[in-house]
Scaffold this motif. Structure first.
Motif, PDB file in Angstrom:
ATOM      1  N   UNK A   1      64.338   1.609  56.229  1.00  0.00           N
ATOM      2  CA  UNK A   1      64.279   3.213  55.903  1.00  0.00           C
ATOM      3  C   UNK A   1      64.195   4.049  57.075  1.00  0.00           C
ATOM      4  N   UNK A   2      63.541   3.725  58.271  1.00  0.00           N
ATOM      5  CA  UNK A   2      63.526   4.634  59.189  1.00  0.00           C
ATOM      6  C   UNK A   2      64.942   4.254  59.983  1.00  0.00           C
ATOM      7  N   UNK A   3      65.351   3.262  60.067  1.00  0.00           N
ATOM      8  CA  UNK A   3      66.903   3.142  60.624  1.00  0.00           C
ATOM      9  C   UNK A   3      67.870   3.930  59.917  1.00  0.00           C
ATOM     10  N   UNK A   4      67.712   3.763  58.582  1.00  0.00           N
ATOM     11  CA  UNK A   4      68.880   4.508  57.775  1.00  0.00           C
ATOM     12  C   UNK A   4      68.691   5.938  57.950  1.00  0.00           C
ATOM     13  N   UNK A   5      67.314   6.509  57.982  1.00  0.00           N
ATOM     14  CA  UNK A   5      67.143   7.954  58.465  1.00  0.00           C
ATOM     15  C   UNK A   5      67.845   8.478  59.746  1.00  0.00           C
TER      16      UNK A   5
ATOM     17  N   UNK B   1      74.384   3.306  45.114  1.00  0.00           N
ATOM     18  CA  UNK B   1      73.125   3.284  44.622  1.00  0.00           C
ATOM     19  C   UNK B   1      72.198   2.984  45.527  1.00  0.00           C
ATOM     20  N   UNK B   2      70.990   3.434  45.849  1.00  0.00           N
ATOM     21  CA  UNK B   2      70.037   3.089  46.718  1.00  0.00           C
ATOM     22  C   UNK B   2      68.736   3.144  46.062  1.00  0.00           C
ATOM     23  N   UNK B   3      67.917   1.943  46.628  1.00  0.00           N
ATOM     24  CA  UNK B   3      66.611   1.769  46.042  1.00  0.00           C
ATOM     25  C   UNK B   3      65.826   1.342  47.200  1.00  0.00           C
ATOM     26  N   UNK B   4      64.715   2.185  47.466  1.00  0.00           N
ATOM     27  CA  UNK B   4      63.910   1.746  48.434  1.00  0.00           C
ATOM     28  C   UNK B   4      62.441   1.072  47.516  1.00  0.00           C
ATOM     29  N   UNK B   5      62.075   0.196  48.358  1.00  0.00           N
ATOM     30  CA  UNK B   5      60.658  -0.261  47.968  1.00  0.00           C
ATOM     31  C   UNK B   5      59.982  -0.941  49.448  1.00  0.00           C
ATOM     32  N   UNK B   6      58.748  -0.617  49.661  1.00  0.00           N
ATOM     33  CA  UNK B   6      58.094  -0.896  50.935  1.00  0.00           C
ATOM     34  C   UNK B   6      59.003  -0.050  51.897  1.00  0.00           C
ATOM     35  N   UNK B   7      59.166  -0.512  53.069  1.00  0.00           N
ATOM     36  CA  UNK B   7      60.165   0.329  54.037  1.00  0.00           C
ATOM     37  C   UNK B   7      61.532  -0.145  54.005  1.00  0.00           C
ATOM     38  N   UNK B   8      61.932  -0.909  53.029  1.00  0.00           N
ATOM     39  CA  UNK B   8      63.336  -1.296  52.844  1.00  0.00           C
ATOM     40  C   UNK B   8      64.184  -0.373  52.142  1.00  0.00           C
ATOM     41  N   UNK B   9      65.356  -0.419  52.185  1.00  0.00           N
ATOM     42  CA  UNK B   9      66.420   0.531  51.170  1.00  0.00           C
ATOM     43  C   UNK B   9      67.643  -0.532  50.994  1.00  0.00           C
ATOM     44  N   UNK B  10      67.616  -0.648  49.661  1.00  0.00           N
ATOM     45  CA  UNK B  10      68.993  -1.644  49.256  1.00  0.00           C
ATOM     46  C   UNK B  10      70.103  -0.484  48.904  1.00  0.00           C
ATOM     47  N   UNK B  11      71.157  -0.925  49.550  1.00  0.00           N
ATOM     48  CA  UNK B  11      72.289   0.078  49.053  1.00  0.00           C
ATOM     49  C   UNK B  11      73.587  -0.883  48.482  1.00  0.00           C
ATOM     50  N   UNK B  12      74.042  -0.262  47.335  1.00  0.00           N
ATOM     51  CA  UNK B  12      75.150  -1.120  46.514  1.00  0.00           C
ATOM     52  C   UNK B  12      75.885  -0.191  45.935  1.00  0.00           C
TER      53      UNK B  12
ATOM     54  N   UNK C   1      61.762   3.391  44.391  1.00  0.00           N
ATOM     55  CA  UNK C   1      62.258   4.608  44.592  1.00  0.00           C
ATOM     56  C   UNK C   1      63.717   4.885  44.315  1.00  0.00           C
ATOM     57  N   UNK C   2      64.323   5.379  43.475  1.00  0.00           N
ATOM     58  CA  UNK C   2      65.909   5.214  43.511  1.00  0.00           C
ATOM     59  C   UNK C   2      66.523   6.595  43.612  1.00  0.00           C
ATOM     60  N   UNK C   3      67.797   6.344  44.025  1.00  0.00           N
ATOM     61  CA  UNK C   3      68.600   7.619  44.266  1.00  0.00           C
ATOM     62  C   UNK C   3      70.148   7.163  44.249  1.00  0.00           C
ATOM     63  N   UNK C   4      71.032   8.018  43.772  1.00  0.00           N
ATOM     64  CA  UNK C   4      72.378   7.684  43.754  1.00  0.00           C
ATOM     65  C   UNK C   4      73.327   8.810  44.488  1.00  0.00           C
ATOM     66  N   UNK C   5      74.276   8.175  44.844  1.00  0.00           N
ATOM     67  CA  UNK C   5      75.344   9.287  45.548  1.00  0.00           C
ATOM     68  C   UNK C   5      76.585   8.943  44.491  1.00  0.00           C
ATOM     69  N   UNK C   6      76.784  10.163  43.700  1.00  0.00           N
ATOM     70  CA  UNK C   6      78.113   9.968  42.964  1.00  0.00           C
ATOM     71  C   UNK C   6      79.375  11.064  43.692  1.00  0.00           C
ATOM     72  N   UNK C   7      80.406  10.202  43.599  1.00  0.00           N
ATOM     73  CA  UNK C   7      81.711  10.711  44.101  1.00  0.00           C
ATOM     74  C   UNK C   7      82.549  11.463  43.137  1.00  0.00           C
ATOM     75  N   UNK C   8      82.208  12.782  43.486  1.00  0.00           N
ATOM     76  CA  UNK C   8      82.895  13.861  42.682  1.00  0.00           C
ATOM     77  C   UNK C   8      84.232  13.546  41.857  1.00  0.00           C
TER      78      UNK C   8
END
Length: 165
Positions: free
Chosen positions: A124-128, A98-109, A84-91
């Motif tokens: 993911x729970x810790x990030x939340x 960039x965020x990518x979740x797979x299973x319970x882990x989120x990679x942030x780059x 599952x993907x999401x991104x935060x763009x700086x206006x």
């Protein structure tokens, strides 16, 4: 362990005539409280941070909480193998986080990370939990600094939408 933090900029102060009690969503998300933010993996001693001075820190906290929830839309939760993907763009720039979740882990780059550097990885729970704590702590700090902000209905709604967990 995850640490999320910020610093306010002295180069981009809020306009002195600002009435924080009635500031609208655009002002709260884009025009006020500029500075820098970071996400740090304290166990690995690695950090992803901005160094621009103009990032709206309340908007960052708000967007981060939204992203964490968006990454949790799969009903299988931490059992979901499909990324599952999401991104935060700086206006104000073309940079993105960039965020990518797979299973319970989120990679942030981020776009500005040096090539070949691995992403930061968080539960993911810790990030939340940390994103919501960051939002509430930031709102408390900003309310202490700016008279009337604690009476702003949009801030109340934001904190109610993302309660501490």
């Amino acid at each position: 362990m995850l640490d999320i933090g910020y610093s306010l900029s002295r180069r981009f102060p809020d306009p002195p005539q600002t009435d924080y009690r009635t500031a609208d969503g655009r002002a709260l998300r884009h025009d006020l409280f500029c500075g820098d933010v970071y996400l740090a993996d304290t166990a690995a001693d690695r950090e992803l941070s901005t160094a621009w001075g103009w990032v709206p820190v309340l908007d960052f906290a708000w967007a981060l909480c939204d992203i964490v929830e968006r990454l949790d839309r799969d009903p299988r939760g931490s059992r979901a193998a499909e990324p599952q993907y999401a991104e935060l763009d700086f206006t104000e720039s073309s940079d993105r986080m960039l965020f990518m979740r797979r299973f319970g882990w989120v990679e942030v780059e981020a776009d500005w990370m040096p090539g070949g550097e691995p992403p930061l990885v968080f539960d993911h729970r810790e990030l939340r939990r940390e994103a919501r704590d960051f939002l509430h702590d930031l709102a408390a700090d900003l309310t202490d600094l700016h008279e009337g902000l604690g009476d702003n209905v949009l801030v109340w709604d934001l904190l109610a939408r993302f309660p501490r967990v």
